[in-house]
Design a protein around this motif. Structure first.
Motif, PDB file in Angstrom:
ATOM      1  N   THR A  27       1.032  -1.573  -0.093  1.00  0.00           N
ATOM      2  CA  THR A  27       0.026  -0.023   0.153  1.00  0.00           C
ATOM      3  C   THR A  27       0.816   0.708  -0.136  1.00  0.00           C
ATOM      4  OG1 THR A  27      -1.667  -1.183   0.996  1.00  0.00           O
ATOM      5  CG2 THR A  27      -1.807   1.567   1.353  1.00  0.00           C
ATOM      6  N   ASN A  28       1.995   1.103   0.708  1.00  0.00           N
ATOM      7  CA  ASN A  28       2.678   2.173   0.705  1.00  0.00           C
ATOM      8  C   ASN A  28       3.049   2.487  -0.153  1.00  0.00           C
ATOM      9  OD1 ASN A  28       2.386   2.922   3.529  1.00  0.00           O
ATOM     10  ND2 ASN A  28       4.489   2.054   4.227  1.00  0.00           N
ATOM     11  N   THR A  29       3.634   1.527  -1.388  1.00  0.00           N
ATOM     12  CA  THR A  29       4.500   1.549  -2.673  1.00  0.00           C
ATOM     13  C   THR A  29       3.595   2.318  -3.745  1.00  0.00           C
ATOM     14  OG1 THR A  29       5.979   0.028  -1.887  1.00  0.00           O
ATOM     15  CG2 THR A  29       6.014   0.289  -3.949  1.00  0.00           C
ATOM     16  N   VAL A  30       1.878   1.715  -3.644  1.00  0.00           N
ATOM     17  CA  VAL A  30       1.458   2.351  -3.983  1.00  0.00           C
ATOM     18  C   VAL A  30       1.136   3.666  -3.905  1.00  0.00           C
ATOM     19  CG1 VAL A  30      -0.791   1.872  -5.058  1.00  0.00           C
ATOM     20  CG2 VAL A  30       0.351   0.147  -4.340  1.00  0.00           C
ATOM     21  N   ASN A  31       0.869   3.997  -3.034  1.00  0.00           N
ATOM     22  CA  ASN A  31       0.641   5.353  -2.366  1.00  0.00           C
ATOM     23  C   ASN A  31       2.279   6.523  -2.640  1.00  0.00           C
ATOM     24  OD1 ASN A  31      -1.665   4.980  -2.339  1.00  0.00           O
ATOM     25  ND2 ASN A  31      -1.525   4.229   0.436  1.00  0.00           N
ATOM     26  N   SER A  32       2.910   5.881  -2.919  1.00  0.00           N
ATOM     27  CA  SER A  32       4.048   6.456  -2.570  1.00  0.00           C
ATOM     28  C   SER A  32       4.342   7.214  -4.272  1.00  0.00           C
ATOM     29  CB  SER A  32       4.911   5.736  -2.680  1.00  0.00           C
ATOM     30  OG  SER A  32       5.271   4.913  -1.308  1.00  0.00           O
ATOM     31  N   VAL A  33       4.800   8.442  -4.206  1.00  0.00           N
ATOM     32  CA  VAL A  33       5.118   9.300  -5.304  1.00  0.00           C
ATOM     33  C   VAL A  33       6.386   8.855  -5.965  1.00  0.00           C
ATOM     34  CG1 VAL A  33       6.045  11.499  -6.896  1.00  0.00           C
ATOM     35  CG2 VAL A  33       4.471  10.992  -4.211  1.00  0.00           C
ATOM     36  N   LYS A  34       6.590   8.882  -7.488  1.00  0.00           N
ATOM     37  CA  LYS A  34       7.081   8.221  -7.637  1.00  0.00           C
ATOM     38  C   LYS A  34       8.102   9.250  -8.661  1.00  0.00           C
ATOM     39  CE  LYS A  34       4.609   4.162  -8.622  1.00  0.00           C
ATOM     40  NZ  LYS A  34       3.657   4.420  -7.765  1.00  0.00           N
ATOM     41  N   PRO A  35       9.720   8.899  -8.327  1.00  0.00           N
ATOM     42  CA  PRO A  35      10.523   9.939  -9.147  1.00  0.00           C
ATOM     43  C   PRO A  35       9.850   9.530 -10.461  1.00  0.00           C
ATOM     44  CG  PRO A  35      11.969   7.739  -8.463  1.00  0.00           C
ATOM     45  CD  PRO A  35      10.233   7.777  -8.057  1.00  0.00           C
ATOM     46  N   VAL A  36      10.779  11.132 -11.521  1.00  0.00           N
ATOM     47  CA  VAL A  36      10.370  10.618 -12.798  1.00  0.00           C
ATOM     48  C   VAL A  36      12.254   9.947 -13.417  1.00  0.00           C
ATOM     49  CG1 VAL A  36       9.064  12.491 -13.306  1.00  0.00           C
ATOM     50  CG2 VAL A  36      11.393  13.138 -12.868  1.00  0.00           C
ATOM     51  N   ILE A  37      13.243   9.915 -12.594  1.00  0.00           N
ATOM     52  CA  ILE A  37      14.600   9.997 -13.090  1.00  0.00           C
ATOM     53  C   ILE A  37      15.302   9.402 -11.217  1.00  0.00           C
ATOM     54  CG2 ILE A  37      16.726  10.966 -13.740  1.00  0.00           C
ATOM     55  CD1 ILE A  37      15.337  12.575 -15.418  1.00  0.00           C
ATOM     56  N   VAL A  38      16.236   8.453 -11.608  1.00  0.00           N
ATOM     57  CA  VAL A  38      17.031   7.755 -10.466  1.00  0.00           C
ATOM     58  C   VAL A  38      18.341   7.488 -11.230  1.00  0.00           C
ATOM     59  CG1 VAL A  38      17.682   5.687  -9.177  1.00  0.00           C
ATOM     60  CG2 VAL A  38      14.993   6.484  -9.490  1.00  0.00           C
ATOM     61  N   THR A  39      19.213   8.279 -10.103  1.00  0.00           N
ATOM     62  CA  THR A  39      20.307   8.536 -10.419  1.00  0.00           C
ATOM     63  C   THR A  39      21.377   7.438 -11.333  1.00  0.00           C
ATOM     64  OG1 THR A  39      21.618   9.315  -8.783  1.00  0.00           O
ATOM     65  CG2 THR A  39      20.764  10.641  -9.688  1.00  0.00           C
ATOM     66  N   ASP A  40      22.122   7.472 -11.662  1.00  0.00           N
ATOM     67  CA  ASP A  40      23.580   6.818 -11.938  1.00  0.00           C
ATOM     68  C   ASP A  40      23.656   6.432 -10.222  1.00  0.00           C
ATOM     69  OD1 ASP A  40      23.563   6.161 -14.662  1.00  0.00           O
ATOM     70  OD2 ASP A  40      25.160   7.620 -14.479  1.00  0.00           O
ATOM     71  N   ALA A  41      23.844   4.984  -9.586  1.00  0.00           N
ATOM     72  CA  ALA A  41      24.776   4.951  -8.537  1.00  0.00           C
ATOM     73  C   ALA A  41      26.359   5.569  -7.831  1.00  0.00           C
ATOM     74  CB  ALA A  41      24.769   3.001  -8.139  1.00  0.00           C
ATOM     75  N   VAL A  42      25.736   5.708  -7.008  1.00  0.00           N
ATOM     76  CA  VAL A  42      27.387   6.220  -6.417  1.00  0.00           C
ATOM     77  C   VAL A  42      28.366   4.663  -6.170  1.00  0.00           C
ATOM     78  CG1 VAL A  42      26.749   8.174  -5.822  1.00  0.00           C
ATOM     79  CG2 VAL A  42      27.204   5.751  -4.104  1.00  0.00           C
ATOM     80  N   ARG A  43      29.907   5.371  -5.574  1.00  0.00           N
ATOM     81  CA  ARG A  43      30.397   3.887  -5.034  1.00  0.00           C
ATOM     82  C   ARG A  43      29.945   3.483  -3.593  1.00  0.00           C
ATOM     83  NH1 ARG A  43      36.336   4.846  -5.542  1.00  0.00           N
ATOM     84  NH2 ARG A  43      36.341   2.646  -5.171  1.00  0.00           N
ATOM     85  N   TYR A  44      29.454   3.804  -3.257  1.00  0.00           N
ATOM     86  CA  TYR A  44      30.246   3.694  -1.456  1.00  0.00           C
ATOM     87  C   TYR A  44      28.414   4.208  -1.059  1.00  0.00           C
ATOM     88  CZ  TYR A  44      34.687   3.220  -2.288  1.00  0.00           C
ATOM     89  OH  TYR A  44      36.051   2.621  -2.233  1.00  0.00           O
ATOM     90  N   ASP A  45      28.370   5.072  -0.831  1.00  0.00           N
ATOM     91  CA  ASP A  45      26.940   5.718   0.641  1.00  0.00           C
ATOM     92  C   ASP A  45      26.078   6.741  -0.281  1.00  0.00           C
ATOM     93  OD1 ASP A  45      25.629   5.553   2.585  1.00  0.00           O
ATOM     94  OD2 ASP A  45      27.118   5.826   4.096  1.00  0.00           O
TER      95      ASP A  45
END
Length: 356
Positions: A27-45
């Motif tokens: 339910t939380n996932t369904v109701n959550s606002v979704k990003p239009v873009i997710v960046t490339d990952a960083v190496r660590y944190d």
């Protein structure tokens, strides 16, 4: 038989609880606002983002983001979330938070800057924008003279530009005294085109419950906000001449865990919204930027926005028209899967909040 019934009851009970938990998560996932873009990952944190607006061509604006590790970095992304590899700054000693400011005069010329806290060296690191070249002669020492090691471990950073054009760094740390937890440093030309930092004041109360990391500055209204984790958000004047009294404490209810990233969406020079991360619940609480007629420091709770980013520590927003995707502004949120999420402001605002 009794033991068998007990086992079945416990098994069914555990199964039911698991089903409820899964249903709530869905339910939380369904109701959550979704990003239009997710960046490339960083190496660590991944930890904290800042937005640099290219005033001559907003579509070429950049996101500066920390990769928090002993072998850390400042990652630089374009508005499509792609790493701009030639601008990434590596070999930083646990860069924690980052912020940007415009027009610091160096060598007689205005220079835009990105400033990050380098926790393991107790230094501010400063880079020119958009080229990301160091202009700090290896770093600027903070909280010199403190005897407790954690009183020098840098974490939060926000930059304040005064009406006179002076630029100050508001610096937080891993731990500190009950009063005077934050340091405010004036950033200036050292006479040879690099940056120097002069301590102007120490201010800010601390509950002692956890730490102070998230800091935000409202340049137009002249306020500093910071999260005293597990307590709330505190407000102070950004101008040192106006004193060190606490003006407000808000965002004190409804947080599952830590109070984290603070960002300010500006509808006009004096109105808009303050967004505060409820880290453990993957959501943001939204408050009025302006106060009420009877109390200019009363920031009313407006709504809660669940997002897809998880365990968000840092965030940043702008109401600037950047491109066709982000016509009403951009909300950037750190996620603990080593990425940063880009949200359209209108998706965050929904039908409840205004857009520029």
């Amino acid at each position: 038989m009794t033991n068998l019934k007990t086992i079945l009851t416990l098994t069914l009970g555990a199964s039911t609880l698991l089903q409820i938990a899964c249903k709530n998560a869905q339910t939380n996932t369904v109701n959550s606002v979704k990003p239009v873009i997710v960046t490339d990952a960083v190496r660590y944190d991944s930890d904290d983002p800042a937005i640099w607006i290219n005033k001559s061509d907003p579509s070429k604006s950049l996101i500066i983001a920390t990769d928090k590790d002993a072998d850390g970095a400042l990652f630089v992304y374009d508005l499509q979330g792609k790493t701009v590899k030639e601008k990434v700054v590596s070999n930083l000693k646990r860069p924690n938070n980052v912020d940007v400011a415009y027009g610091l005069v160096l060598g007689g010329k205005p220079v835009d800057i990105a400033v990050t806290t380098e926790r393991m060296t107790h230094k501010l690191r400063i880079f020119s924008l958009p080229d990301m070249k160091p202009i700090d002669q290896g770093g600027l020492d903070m909280f010199v003279g403190e005897t407790e090691p954690e009183f020098r471990d840098l974490m939060g950073i926000a930059l304040y530009t005064s009406p006179k054009g002076e630029i100050y760094a508001i610096v937080g740390r891993k731990n500190g005294p009950k009063e005077g937890y934050l340091g405010q440093y004036l950033l200036e030309d050292n006479g040879s085109g690099s940056v120097k930092a002069t301590l102007v004041r120490k201010f800010g109360s601390f509950s002692g419950k956890k730490e102070i990391e998230a800091i935000a500055v409202d340049n137009e209204l002249g306020y500093i906000y910071y999260s005293d984790e597990q307590v709330g958000v505190k407000q102070y004047y950004a101008d040192p001449a106006k004193g060190n009294q606490q003006l407000a404490l808000f965002a004190t209810a409804g947080f599952k865990e830590d109070h984290e990233g603070i960002s300010i969406y500006k509808v006009t020079d004096s109105t808009g919204y303050i967004l505060v991360s409820d880290q453990g619940a993957n959501r943001f609480q939204v408050f009025s930027r302006e106060g009420t007629k009877s109390n200019p420091f009363e920031h009313k709770y407006l709504k809660t926005v669940p997002v897809m980013a998880t365990q968000s520590d840092g965030s940043e927003t702008t109401s600037f028209n950047l491109n066709e995707t982000f016509k009403h502004g951009l909300f950037v949120v750190m996620s603990d899967d080593k990425t940063f999420h880009y949200y359209r402001w209108e998706d965050i605002a929904g039908a409840d909040l205004k857009k520029k």
